[in-house]
Design an enzyme around this catalytic site. Structure first.
Site, PDB file in Angstrom:
ATOM      1  N   ASP A 220      60.054 -15.804  16.964  1.00  0.00           N
ATOM      2  CA  ASP A 220      60.791 -16.352  15.816  1.00  0.00           C
ATOM      3  C   ASP A 220      60.029 -16.135  14.506  1.00  0.00           C
ATOM      4  O   ASP A 220      59.071 -16.859  14.212  1.00  0.00           O
ATOM      5  CB  ASP A 220      61.025 -17.861  16.052  1.00  0.00           C
TER       6      ASP A 220
ATOM      7  N   SER B 196      67.328  -8.524  -1.133  1.00  0.00           N
ATOM      8  CA  SER B 196      68.201  -7.393  -0.839  1.00  0.00           C
ATOM      9  C   SER B 196      68.847  -6.927  -2.145  1.00  0.00           C
ATOM     10  O   SER B 196      69.032  -7.718  -3.081  1.00  0.00           O
ATOM     11  CB  SER B 196      69.285  -7.838   0.166  1.00  0.00           C
TER      12      SER B 196
HETATM   13  O1  LIG Z   1      67.626 -23.267  13.800  1.00  0.00           O
HETATM   14  C1  LIG Z   1      67.543 -22.037  13.717  1.00  0.00           C
HETATM   15  N1  LIG Z   1      68.095 -21.390  12.683  1.00  0.00           N
HETATM   16  C2  LIG Z   1      68.989 -22.061  11.829  1.00  0.00           C
HETATM   17  C3  LIG Z   1      70.427 -21.776  12.334  1.00  0.00           C
HETATM   18  C4  LIG Z   1      71.443 -22.477  11.438  1.00  0.00           C
HETATM   19  C5  LIG Z   1      71.235 -22.093   9.986  1.00  0.00           C
HETATM   20  C6  LIG Z   1      69.827 -22.365   9.523  1.00  0.00           C
HETATM   21  C7  LIG Z   1      68.791 -21.659  10.391  1.00  0.00           C
HETATM   22  N2  LIG Z   1      66.903 -21.275  14.639  1.00  0.00           N
HETATM   23  C8  LIG Z   1      66.600 -21.853  15.919  1.00  0.00           C
HETATM   24  C9  LIG Z   1      67.628 -21.371  16.915  1.00  0.00           C
HETATM   25  O2  LIG Z   1      68.900 -21.857  16.583  1.00  0.00           O
HETATM   26  C10 LIG Z   1      67.220 -21.800  18.309  1.00  0.00           C
HETATM   27  N3  LIG Z   1      68.194 -21.353  19.350  1.00  0.00           N
HETATM   28  C11 LIG Z   1      67.770 -21.662  20.724  1.00  0.00           C
HETATM   29  C12 LIG Z   1      68.890 -21.366  21.697  1.00  0.00           C
HETATM   30  C13 LIG Z   1      69.355 -19.936  21.574  1.00  0.00           C
HETATM   31  C14 LIG Z   1      69.704 -19.585  20.143  1.00  0.00           C
HETATM   32  C15 LIG Z   1      68.530 -19.896  19.206  1.00  0.00           C
HETATM   33  C16 LIG Z   1      65.777 -21.329  18.534  1.00  0.00           C
HETATM   34  O3  LIG Z   1      64.914 -22.461  18.432  1.00  0.00           O
HETATM   35  C17 LIG Z   1      64.516 -22.591  17.065  1.00  0.00           C
HETATM   36  C18 LIG Z   1      65.187 -21.457  16.368  1.00  0.00           C
HETATM   37  O4  LIG Z   1      65.361 -20.547  17.435  1.00  0.00           O
END
Ligand SMILES: O=C(NC1CCCCC1)N[C@H]1[C@H](O)[C@@H](N2CCCCC2)[C@@H]2OC[C@H]1O2
Length: 330
Positions: free
Chosen positions: A35, A199
């Site tokens: 990540d 970008s």
């Molecule tokens: O929260 C975010 N991004 C946000 C998304 C909404 C808009 C703001 C940014 N990333 C997380 C992601 O969702 C998680 N998830 C786990 C299950 C499969 C999919 C990924 C994973 O755990 C932490 C990180 O990665």
């Protein structure tokens, strides 16, 4: 030194991309979500509340002859999707793609939120953002990238994510066989700790490219592409029957719709996201209504070039003294 690790989508929607990570002696292999939008390496463990573990591989520090508790250290992280995890800190040997950090801080979860429990494909995260985002207390701990960067032939890692198939993350080397044309580099603002860049604009389908600055982050840990309202509205205006659904919390359309390509600019270069990548997935299993891979960033407060965008490119995350991002088509 340099190395490479295969990365696979965890499901048919490319919701996330995991990599095998070896921890401890003898090696305990966990599948972690690399990540670039966060900076904690944390894992499901033998210390995780049993009711919150559901099929994940766990790290058991007591079974590793090289594990050491970091006395007094704790961590707690909260992600943009409101998911959370927290726990204590060990150091241990960690190997990714043949590259070893001999004393890597491994943040061991004592508790995780429901969305982590329900995802048996992810055993934790390996954050590759800047150390300023690390949540460990009383002091931050370095990321895996920070621990190995000095040993790398080149202070970089690269992302070659793919739709519905395995790609790779490389460390210390830029493999020119993985992209076409040339790399275009753009400056990174490391405040507050994301790989944040500007970008140079966007294009929708065959329409003229619009030159305009779009500040956003390159985030492998976010599934979708989140951009300004105006861009997103203009995109879905070309998709008959598309609507911004309060029910589903974003733009939806008929799964049978033909979606236009979306182009984003990096300097004078252009990255084309095939329209098919923006047909993210049915809103519920079997539904004929599909959720868009391009969504509005207003409620987030920052634009996010997540996996929907990244899998259309080969991306160099350059951690040199002047951090920058390199982008190429492939
Ligand atoms: O929260 C975010 N991004 C946000 C998304 C909404 C808009 C703001 C940014 N990333 C997380 C992601 O969702 C998680 N998830 C786990 C299950 C499969 C999919 C990924 C994973 O755990 C932490 C990180 O990665």
């Amino acid at each position: 030194t340099s190395g490479s690790v295969a990365t696979s989508p965890i499901d048919s929607s490319d919701d996330a991309y995991s990599i095998p990570v070896s921890i401890g002696t003898p090696a305990q292999v966990l599948n972690l979500d690399l990540d670039t939008g966060s900076s904690d390496l944390w894992v499901f463990s033998s210390l995780t509340t049993a009711s919150e573990v559901n099929g994940q591989n766990i790290y058991t520090p007591s079974k590793s002859s090289t594990s050491k508790l970091v006395s007094g250290a704790t961590w707690k992280v909260k992600y943009g999707d409101e998911s959370t995890s927290s726990g204590v800190v060990y150091t241990d040997k960690v190997t990714v793609g043949g590259i070893t950090a001999s004393s890597q801080a491994v943040e061991v979860a004592k508790t995780v939120s429901a969305s982590f429990t329900s995802n048996s494909d992810i055993d934790g995260l390996i954050g590759m953002g800047f150390d300023s985002l690390n949540s460990a207390k009383p002091s931050a701990v370095p990321t895996f990238f920070d621990n190995i960067i000095g040993n790398l032939d080149s202070p970089v890692f690269t992302a070659d994510l793919k739709h519905n198939k395995a790609g790779s993350y490389d460390f210390g080397v830029i493999d020119s066989s993985k992209y076409t044309g040339s790399l275009t580099y753009v400056a990174v603002d490391t405040d507050p700790g994301y790989w944040k860049f500007t970008s140079s604009g966007y294009g929708i389908g065959s329409a003229a490219f619009k030159s305009t600055s779009v500040v956003g982050i390159a985030d492998t840990g976010t599934t979708l592409l989140y951009l300004d309202t105006a861009i997103v509205k203009a995109y879905y205006a070309t998709v008959s029957g598309a609507s911004n659904s309060a029910t589903y919390g974003g733009w939806v359309f008929k799964c049978s719709a033909t979606l236009p390509n979306f182009v984003f600019g990096v300097g004078s270069a252009k990255i084309t996201i095939p329209g098919s990548y923006i047909n993210y997935s049915p809103v519920t299993t079997g539904s004929s209504t599909c959720f868009g891979g391009l969504q509005d960033s207003t409620d987030i407060g920052i634009n996010i070039f997540g996996d929907v965008a990244l899998k259309a490119a080969f991306v160099v995350f350059d951690g040199s003294d002047t951090p920058r991002l390199g982008w190429a088509s492939k």
